[in-house]
Write a protein that holds these residues in place. Structure first.
Motif, PDB file in Angstrom:
ATOM      1  N   UNK A 135      47.624  31.777  45.261  1.00  0.00           N
ATOM      2  CA  UNK A 135      47.920  33.200  45.136  1.00  0.00           C
ATOM      3  C   UNK A 135      46.607  33.930  44.887  1.00  0.00           C
ATOM      4  N   UNK A 136      46.355  34.964  45.701  1.00  0.00           N
ATOM      5  CA  UNK A 136      45.083  35.687  45.612  1.00  0.00           C
ATOM      6  C   UNK A 136      45.262  37.010  44.883  1.00  0.00           C
ATOM      7  N   UNK A 166      43.776  32.694  42.390  1.00  0.00           N
ATOM      8  CA  UNK A 166      42.400  32.827  42.865  1.00  0.00           C
ATOM      9  C   UNK A 166      41.946  34.274  42.713  1.00  0.00           C
ATOM     10  N   UNK A 167      40.763  34.478  42.162  1.00  0.00           N
ATOM     11  CA  UNK A 167      40.207  35.831  42.131  1.00  0.00           C
ATOM     12  C   UNK A 167      38.694  35.720  42.319  1.00  0.00           C
ATOM     13  N   UNK A 168      38.088  36.793  42.808  1.00  0.00           N
ATOM     14  CA  UNK A 168      36.714  36.693  43.271  1.00  0.00           C
ATOM     15  C   UNK A 168      35.713  36.456  42.141  1.00  0.00           C
ATOM     16  N   UNK A 293      46.434  48.628  55.728  1.00  0.00           N
ATOM     17  CA  UNK A 293      45.985  47.278  55.348  1.00  0.00           C
ATOM     18  C   UNK A 293      47.156  46.372  55.041  1.00  0.00           C
ATOM     19  N   UNK A 294      46.996  45.107  55.417  1.00  0.00           N
ATOM     20  CA  UNK A 294      47.889  44.062  54.945  1.00  0.00           C
ATOM     21  C   UNK A 294      47.046  43.203  54.002  1.00  0.00           C
ATOM     22  N   UNK A 295      47.346  43.278  52.712  1.00  0.00           N
ATOM     23  CA  UNK A 295      46.608  42.478  51.736  1.00  0.00           C
ATOM     24  C   UNK A 295      47.448  41.253  51.426  1.00  0.00           C
ATOM     25  N   UNK A 296      46.995  40.097  51.855  1.00  0.00           N
ATOM     26  CA  UNK A 296      47.763  38.874  51.635  1.00  0.00           C
ATOM     27  C   UNK A 296      47.575  38.398  50.196  1.00  0.00           C
ATOM     28  N   UNK A 297      48.674  38.149  49.512  1.00  0.00           N
ATOM     29  CA  UNK A 297      48.633  37.640  48.137  1.00  0.00           C
ATOM     30  C   UNK A 297      48.924  36.138  48.129  1.00  0.00           C
ATOM     31  N   UNK A 298      50.025  35.775  48.838  1.00  0.00           N
ATOM     32  CA  UNK A 298      50.398  34.364  48.885  1.00  0.00           C
ATOM     33  C   UNK A 298      49.796  33.730  50.132  1.00  0.00           C
TER      34      UNK A 298
END
Lengths: 395, 109
Positions: A135-136, A166-168, A293-298
């Motif tokens: 998961x982002x 996950x995170x940057x 935008x499509x921000x993917x989380x999973x």
């Protein structure tokens, strides 16, 4: 009472861990996750949490301890990054193969060589087939929220798979941001008690974990079970997100659609760059441009059908990868997986792929604007798709 | 053709290969893995139990503190018992009298 605080990404994750109060934490320090290890072990030493903190000599051992702990029925959390993630790679497959619930925070960092301590997604992309949910998080708030939800998702009987949040690295892990935190009781009630289905410590029901499959065994069938569990993870994610929304007011989906509905030009991205993209999209929308935008989380489970549904009617989509996959198309995993998802769709957008941010290379609003302007021209038919764009690349 | 002990559909298998019943190793015959076989001479044996102590596969059979035989269903022919025996009551020899299986490890429990 929920309250507004200013914390680094790592601080937010440590706060979530403190509130979850896992039974066991075993983690090895590595930039840029070190402040989690430092702060959480300080909490353990000061008796603020009753967690058993197990010091180890490497990330491989850290994950091994986590596996043992989870098999014994302990709620287990850990954290790593970059080369540390790579070092535990063998054990990741074991954790998921043994169907052990656990949560791992990953401050996404570039894999060596050359040695680079800054952000990219090459580390976690190396684990995308490991059977872990991935998961982002875009920012500290999401990192905090997803850690809490991850506990429930991971432990759900339909899933029983480990989850990484996950995170940057540095960008989110070390910048201080304002976020809303829940209070301790709310988090405790949300995650509840861990009731493992099997436990090595259950002496009335002796358990054997980590068995040999036998020559010509049934490994194939066990792996299919894992795949089913991973897919079930999508539904479980959404159920947990619904409960989390009731608690916090913040809603999470497998991806976030930002001004996507009527967009002609779309950018698809994960993690902190989505924050930059939102700002650019707002500016361009004010200029009358139909961007979104499509921000993917999973990322795992990869919501292939849902992504195909969201993108198939768009005109031009740019996919931004923060990792290389040597696909022969100058692309990363997000591009190849999205094209697979769209392969069966009757309608497909014109897809472009860009690589950005490797080794922490900054990505600026002007770069996102360049991408979206490209897409607008592609949508209008005046430009060819961009196959292998490199953003903010030194020549 | 691989056989398995699990006759139901795959989704009924215990997740993660978890086993809740002890002693399943006994049902798994590893005898066919042998290339050499320990031959035992009761006349020479002094019941020192060194073979029993060192056998990694629990394949030395002991009854009333006497060495009574070898479990050839599980003996893998490693030769440690013959190596340890101080009176050469166990000697490694040709693998005979035990029926070889074509595919090792594929027997039903």
């Amino acid at each position: 009472m929920p309250k507004s605080v200013a914390l680094t990404g790592n601080g937010a994750v440590t706060e979530a861990m403190r509130q979850i109060e896992p039974d066991v934490v075993s983690a090895y320090p590595i930039t840029p996750q070190t402040t989690i290890v430092e702060e959480y072990s300080r909490l353990v030493a000061n008796g603020v949490v009753r967690t058993e903190y197990v010091n180890v000599e490497s990330e491989h051992s850290a994950m091994s301890v986590c596996i043992g702990a989870a098999a014994a029925g302990a709620r287990t959390i850990t954290a790593t990054a970059g080369p540390g993630f790579a070092l535990m790679w063998e054990m990741l497959y074991i954790a998921s193969g043994l169907r052990l619930p656990m949560v791992m925070a990953v401050t996404a960092r570039a894999l060596s060589a050359p040695i680079n301590i800054h952000c990219d997604h090459s580390d976690v992309m190396g684990g995308r087939d490991s059977g872990w949910l991935q998961l982002f998080a875009e920012n500290a708030q999401e990192a905090y929220d997803l850690m809490i939800q991850a506990v429930r998702i991971s432990e759900d009987s339909r899933v029983k798979l480990p989850v990484m949040v996950v995170y940057d690295g540095f960008i989110i892990s070390h910048s201080i941001a304002r976020l809303d935190v829940l209070d301790d009781t709310q988090v405790k009630n949300f995650v509840g008690e861990f009731s493992p289905s099997n436990s090595l410590l259950d002496v009335d029901n002796p358990a054997f974990v980590g068995n040999f499959d036998g020559l010509h065994g049934i490994y194939f069938e066990f792996k299919r079970q894992q795949e089913d569990a991973m897919l079930a993870g999508k539904d479980v994610f959404l159920e947990v997100a619904k409960d989390f929304k009731k608690l916090s007011g913040r809603e999470y989906g497998l991806f976030e659609s930002y001004k996507l509905e009527d967009a002609e030009a779309v950018v698809m991205v994960m993690a902190s760059t989505a924050g930059t993209a939102k700002k650019v999209i707002d500016e361009m929308r004010a200029e009358g441009k139909k961007v979104g935008m499509l921000k993917l989380v999973s990322f795992r489970p990869f919501p292939a059908q849902e992504i195909a549904n969201a993108l198939s009617d768009k005109k031009a989509v740019a996919i931004l990868d923060r990792a290389l996959a040597y696909t022969g198309l100058n692309s990363g995993p997000l591009y190849t997986e999205t094209t697979s998802a769209l392969y069966d769709s009757a309608n497909r957008p014109k897809l472009s792929n860009y690589i950005y941010g490797l080794g922490g290379r900054d990505i600026f609003p002007k770069d996102i604007r360049e991408v979206l302007n490209d897409q607008l021209q592609i949508a209008a038919g005046s430009k060819d798709v961009v196959r292998g764009g490199y953003l903010n690349f030194r020549n | 053709m691989a056989k398995s002990n699990f006759n139901e559909s795959y989704d009924k298998y215990p997740g993660g290969g978890f086993l809740g019943k002890p002693g399943s190793g006994e049902a798994y015959k590893t005898g066919p893995w042998r290339t050499e076989m320990p031959k035992y001479d009761r006349e020479k044996c002094t019941d020192c139990m060194l073979c029993w102590v060192f056998c990694p596969d629990l394949s030395i059979i002991v009854k009333d503190k006497k060495m009574t035989g070898i479990d050839y269903d599980h003996c893998k022919g490693c030769g440690i018992c013959a190596h340890e025996c101080p009176v050469a009551a166990i000697v490694m020899g040709e693998n005979d009298s035990y029926q070889h299986c074509e595919i090792p490890g594929s027997q039903d429990a």
